[in-house]
Scaffold this motif. Structure first.
Motif, PDB file in Angstrom:
ATOM      1  N   MET A  90       0.838  -1.190   0.000  1.00  0.00           N
ATOM      2  CA  MET A  90       0.000   0.000   0.000  1.00  0.00           C
ATOM      3  C   MET A  90       0.875   1.243   0.000  1.00  0.00           C
ATOM      4  O   MET A  90       2.084   1.180   0.261  1.00  0.00           O
ATOM      5  CB  MET A  90      -0.902   0.012   1.234  1.00  0.00           C
ATOM      6  CG  MET A  90      -0.151   0.067   2.552  1.00  0.00           C
ATOM      7  SD  MET A  90      -1.241   0.169   3.993  1.00  0.00           S
ATOM      8  CE  MET A  90      -1.939   1.807   3.779  1.00  0.00           C
ATOM      9  N   LEU A  91       0.272   2.383  -0.334  1.00  0.00           N
ATOM     10  CA  LEU A  91       0.968   3.665  -0.289  1.00  0.00           C
ATOM     11  C   LEU A  91       0.806   4.273   1.095  1.00  0.00           C
ATOM     12  O   LEU A  91      -0.285   4.256   1.668  1.00  0.00           O
ATOM     13  CB  LEU A  91       0.407   4.615  -1.345  1.00  0.00           C
ATOM     14  CG  LEU A  91       0.688   4.244  -2.801  1.00  0.00           C
ATOM     15  CD1 LEU A  91      -0.011   5.231  -3.734  1.00  0.00           C
ATOM     16  CD2 LEU A  91       2.182   4.227  -3.090  1.00  0.00           C
ATOM     17  N   VAL A  92       1.891   4.835   1.615  1.00  0.00           N
ATOM     18  CA  VAL A  92       1.843   5.544   2.894  1.00  0.00           C
ATOM     19  C   VAL A  92       2.414   6.932   2.684  1.00  0.00           C
ATOM     20  O   VAL A  92       3.167   7.188   1.737  1.00  0.00           O
ATOM     21  CB  VAL A  92       2.619   4.791   3.999  1.00  0.00           C
ATOM     22  CG1 VAL A  92       1.964   3.456   4.290  1.00  0.00           C
ATOM     23  CG2 VAL A  92       4.084   4.610   3.625  1.00  0.00           C
ATOM     24  N   ASP A  93       2.082   7.837   3.592  1.00  0.00           N
ATOM     25  CA  ASP A  93       2.472   9.238   3.478  1.00  0.00           C
ATOM     26  C   ASP A  93       3.802   9.465   4.177  1.00  0.00           C
ATOM     27  O   ASP A  93       3.872   9.467   5.402  1.00  0.00           O
ATOM     28  CB  ASP A  93       1.385  10.119   4.110  1.00  0.00           C
ATOM     29  CG  ASP A  93       1.611  11.593   3.836  1.00  0.00           C
ATOM     30  OD1 ASP A  93       2.480  11.925   3.016  1.00  0.00           O
ATOM     31  OD2 ASP A  93       0.902  12.418   4.446  1.00  0.00           O
ATOM     32  N   GLY A  94       4.880   9.619   3.397  1.00  0.00           N
ATOM     33  CA  GLY A  94       6.186   9.886   3.966  1.00  0.00           C
ATOM     34  C   GLY A  94       6.963   8.634   4.299  1.00  0.00           C
ATOM     35  O   GLY A  94       6.464   7.514   4.192  1.00  0.00           O
ATOM     36  N   PRO A  95       8.218   8.802   4.744  1.00  0.00           N
ATOM     37  CA  PRO A  95       9.067   7.650   5.058  1.00  0.00           C
ATOM     38  C   PRO A  95       8.607   6.912   6.306  1.00  0.00           C
ATOM     39  O   PRO A  95       8.077   7.521   7.238  1.00  0.00           O
ATOM     40  CB  PRO A  95      10.446   8.275   5.273  1.00  0.00           C
ATOM     41  CG  PRO A  95      10.167   9.690   5.661  1.00  0.00           C
ATOM     42  CD  PRO A  95       8.939  10.084   4.902  1.00  0.00           C
ATOM     43  N   VAL A  96       8.825   5.602   6.318  1.00  0.00           N
ATOM     44  CA  VAL A  96       8.532   4.793   7.499  1.00  0.00           C
ATOM     45  C   VAL A  96       9.649   4.994   8.513  1.00  0.00           C
ATOM     46  O   VAL A  96      10.832   4.857   8.202  1.00  0.00           O
ATOM     47  CB  VAL A  96       8.403   3.304   7.130  1.00  0.00           C
ATOM     48  CG1 VAL A  96       8.232   2.451   8.386  1.00  0.00           C
ATOM     49  CG2 VAL A  96       7.216   3.096   6.194  1.00  0.00           C
ATOM     50  N   MET A  97       9.262   5.329   9.747  1.00  0.00           N
ATOM     51  CA  MET A  97      10.229   5.617  10.804  1.00  0.00           C
ATOM     52  C   MET A  97      10.290   4.525  11.871  1.00  0.00           C
ATOM     53  O   MET A  97      11.223   4.490  12.666  1.00  0.00           O
ATOM     54  CB  MET A  97       9.879   6.949  11.478  1.00  0.00           C
ATOM     55  CG  MET A  97       9.772   8.117  10.507  1.00  0.00           C
ATOM     56  SD  MET A  97      11.266   8.361   9.517  1.00  0.00           S
ATOM     57  CE  MET A  97      12.418   8.875  10.786  1.00  0.00           C
ATOM     58  N   GLY A  98       9.280   3.658  11.907  1.00  0.00           N
ATOM     59  CA  GLY A  98       9.297   2.610  12.923  1.00  0.00           C
ATOM     60  C   GLY A  98       8.104   1.685  12.777  1.00  0.00           C
ATOM     61  O   GLY A  98       7.149   1.987  12.047  1.00  0.00           O
ATOM     62  N   ALA A  99       8.155   0.557  13.468  1.00  0.00           N
ATOM     63  CA  ALA A  99       7.051  -0.409  13.468  1.00  0.00           C
ATOM     64  C   ALA A  99       7.109  -1.204  14.761  1.00  0.00           C
ATOM     65  O   ALA A  99       8.192  -1.505  15.271  1.00  0.00           O
ATOM     66  CB  ALA A  99       7.140  -1.333  12.259  1.00  0.00           C
ATOM     67  N   GLU A 100       5.930  -1.542  15.282  1.00  0.00           N
ATOM     68  CA  GLU A 100       5.833  -2.325  16.507  1.00  0.00           C
ATOM     69  C   GLU A 100       4.673  -3.296  16.393  1.00  0.00           C
ATOM     70  O   GLU A 100       3.703  -3.047  15.676  1.00  0.00           O
ATOM     71  CB  GLU A 100       5.606  -1.421  17.723  1.00  0.00           C
ATOM     72  CG  GLU A 100       6.756  -0.494  18.058  1.00  0.00           C
ATOM     73  CD  GLU A 100       6.509   0.270  19.342  1.00  0.00           C
ATOM     74  OE1 GLU A 100       6.919  -0.223  20.410  1.00  0.00           O
ATOM     75  OE2 GLU A 100       5.898   1.361  19.277  1.00  0.00           O
TER      76      GLU A 100
END
Length: 206
Positions: A90-100
């Motif tokens: 999927m498309l997301v807005d801006g860079p991914v900075m983290g995930a939990e």
């Protein structure tokens, strides 16, 4: 042999090698972009800026995101043991900075939370989240997330999970404050996971 022909042959040699047994990652030399379905076309190279593997009991997740553009391609794979439950992009807005990964509603089924931040000076935080139930993947909604009811909100969110809550912390700006010098202190908001229609929602605590 020209440099272009040599580079092309080197790329072919690396790309036909089998994937290393290290989850989602395929090891390539630094000068060669990874070929990935993140680009929407398996034949088009896509450079990855964020990858992470997470585990919750017998569930495991791999997250990978592209590194350019105002919107980025995010790929998520979810497994229960060796069984692939879902694989979506999927498309997301801006860079991914983290995930939990967490279980905020204590129902023993995992939720995945992916944090992004918008490009530019504001760095507005976003959360993309899903719960993985036995029969389906359920979306987790965030009502009114982009407009917190606080005067002086200008982004710069910090996001994390602690003690069955999702925390959102941001500085408060007063009139005349420079972007790098907020003077109104900080605001901390805690979110609980609640059922909502056919899915779930993160609801701010009063």
């Amino acid at each position: 042999m020209s440099n272009k022909v040599g580079y092309f042959l080197l790329s072919l040699v690396w790309l036909v090698q089998p994937a290393q047994k290290s989850g989602f990652h395929i090891l390539l030399p630094a000068s060669v972009y990874r070929t990935s379905c993140l680009s929407g076309n398996p034949s088009v190279p896509a450079k990855l800026s964020y990858t992470k593997s997470l585990r919750f009991n017998i569930y495991s997740f791999t997250i990978a995101a592209s590194d350019s553009g105002r919107t980025r391609n995010l790929q998520v794979k979810a497994y229960r043991g060796a069984l692939l439950l879902t694989n979506f992009t999927m498309l997301v807005d801006g860079p991914v900075m983290g995930a939990e990964v967490a279980d905020l509603d204590s129902n023993r089924f995992p939720e995945l939370y992916v944090y992004t931040t918008t490009d530019g000076s504001g760095s507005f935080g976003r959360v993309y989240a899903w719960q993985f139930l036995p029969e389906r993947k359920a979306d987790i909604l965030l009502p009114a997330w982009q407009t917190p009811e606080v005067d002086g909100y200008m982004g710069h969110d910090s996001l994390w999970i602690e003690q069955s809550r999702l925390f959102r912390k941001f500085p408060v700006y007063r009139a005349g404050d420079a972007n790098v010098a907020p003077s109104g202190g900080y605001r901390l908001t805690r979110y609980q996971l609640k059922p909502s229609k056919n899915g779930f929602a993160l609801i701010a605590e009063p």
